[in-house]
Design a protein around this motif. Structure first.
Motif, PDB file in Angstrom:
ATOM      1  N   VAL A 127     -18.440  -3.327 -37.665  1.00  0.00           N
ATOM      2  CA  VAL A 127     -17.795  -2.396 -37.036  1.00  0.00           C
ATOM      3  C   VAL A 127     -16.654  -1.493 -38.028  1.00  0.00           C
ATOM      4  N   ALA A 128     -16.942  -0.325 -38.023  1.00  0.00           N
ATOM      5  CA  ALA A 128     -15.987   0.491 -39.078  1.00  0.00           C
ATOM      6  C   ALA A 128     -14.928   0.635 -38.651  1.00  0.00           C
ATOM      7  N   LEU A 179     -11.789  -4.070 -28.075  1.00  0.00           N
ATOM      8  CA  LEU A 179     -10.840  -5.025 -28.241  1.00  0.00           C
ATOM      9  C   LEU A 179      -9.757  -4.633 -29.315  1.00  0.00           C
ATOM     10  N   ALA A 180      -8.390  -4.714 -28.553  1.00  0.00           N
ATOM     11  CA  ALA A 180      -7.177  -4.698 -29.069  1.00  0.00           C
ATOM     12  C   ALA A 180      -6.969  -5.675 -30.223  1.00  0.00           C
ATOM     13  N   LEU A 181      -6.947  -5.246 -31.799  1.00  0.00           N
ATOM     14  CA  LEU A 181      -6.790  -6.201 -32.900  1.00  0.00           C
ATOM     15  C   LEU A 181      -5.361  -6.265 -33.057  1.00  0.00           C
ATOM     16  N   GLU A 202      -7.932  -0.410 -31.721  1.00  0.00           N
ATOM     17  CA  GLU A 202      -8.758  -0.905 -31.069  1.00  0.00           C
ATOM     18  C   GLU A 202     -10.103  -0.921 -31.571  1.00  0.00           C
ATOM     19  N   LEU A 203     -10.732  -2.140 -31.658  1.00  0.00           N
ATOM     20  CA  LEU A 203     -12.048  -2.054 -32.161  1.00  0.00           C
ATOM     21  C   LEU A 203     -12.982  -1.719 -31.035  1.00  0.00           C
ATOM     22  N   LEU A 220      -7.502 -10.958 -30.892  1.00  0.00           N
ATOM     23  CA  LEU A 220      -8.366  -9.985 -30.247  1.00  0.00           C
ATOM     24  C   LEU A 220      -7.969 -10.125 -28.733  1.00  0.00           C
ATOM     25  N   LYS A 221      -8.045  -9.017 -27.982  1.00  0.00           N
ATOM     26  CA  LYS A 221      -7.785  -8.999 -26.547  1.00  0.00           C
ATOM     27  C   LYS A 221      -8.445  -7.585 -26.032  1.00  0.00           C
TER      28      LYS A 221
END
Length: 159
Positions: free
Chosen positions: A98-99, A68-70, A79-80, A124-125
């Motif tokens: 998530v670190a 997910l792009a934050l 990106e997560l 979030l995408k």
């Protein structure tokens, strides 16, 4: 003649009731959702993002991965990426941590929100991969927008 009509109606009603019982519960697979439940700024400037995964399906689903792009305050954070490998029950949610090492502009936006005690918008995408019970792996698109607010009494925490 009337008795015959009543008897036939009773038989039809019994058959309809029996047919309704045989279908079982509806198995509906709906796209899951992701949101940030909590964002914690660590002493070294990195973030711990508690990602809430929501299963809207009527059956359990195993969540295998999320990319997910934050974006925070219109600033790309990065990106997560998570591989939770957890099963979430029907119409339920769970949280995975998530670190995350954010981009400088996003760090500054979050620092400003914390310092001024104001909310900050995020998006979030990307995609999440999940496996519905007894099925094959599916990829779901995620596109969510929300806000985070500083938590009183919790230094460096947004919810």
């Amino acid at each position: 003649m009337n008795l015959r009509i009543v008897r036939n109606a009773l038989w039809l009603g019994a058959l309809a009731l029996l047919a309704a019982c045989s279908s079982g519960p509806v198995r509906r697979v709906s796209p899951p959702a992701a949101s940030i439940q909590q964002l914690t700024v660590n002493a070294d400037g990195s973030w711990k993002v508690d990602l809430r995964l929501q299963n809207y399906s009527s059956i359990p689903m195993r969540f295998d991965s999320a990319k997910l792009a934050l974006t925070v305050a219109d600033q790309p954070a990065g990106e997560l990426q998570a591989s939770p490998a957890i099963s979430i029950g029907p119409e339920s949610a769970d949280v995975v941590s998530v670190a995350f090492a954010p981009a400088v502009a996003a760090k500054l936006a979050v620092a400003e929100a914390l310092a001024t005690r104001r909310t900050v918008a995020y998006t979030l995408k990307g995609t999440m991969s999940a496996v519905p019970e007894d099925a094959k792996l599916r990829s779901f698109d995620v596109d969510s927008r929300n806000t985070l607010s500083p938590m009183p009494g919790l230094q460096g925490v947004l919810r």
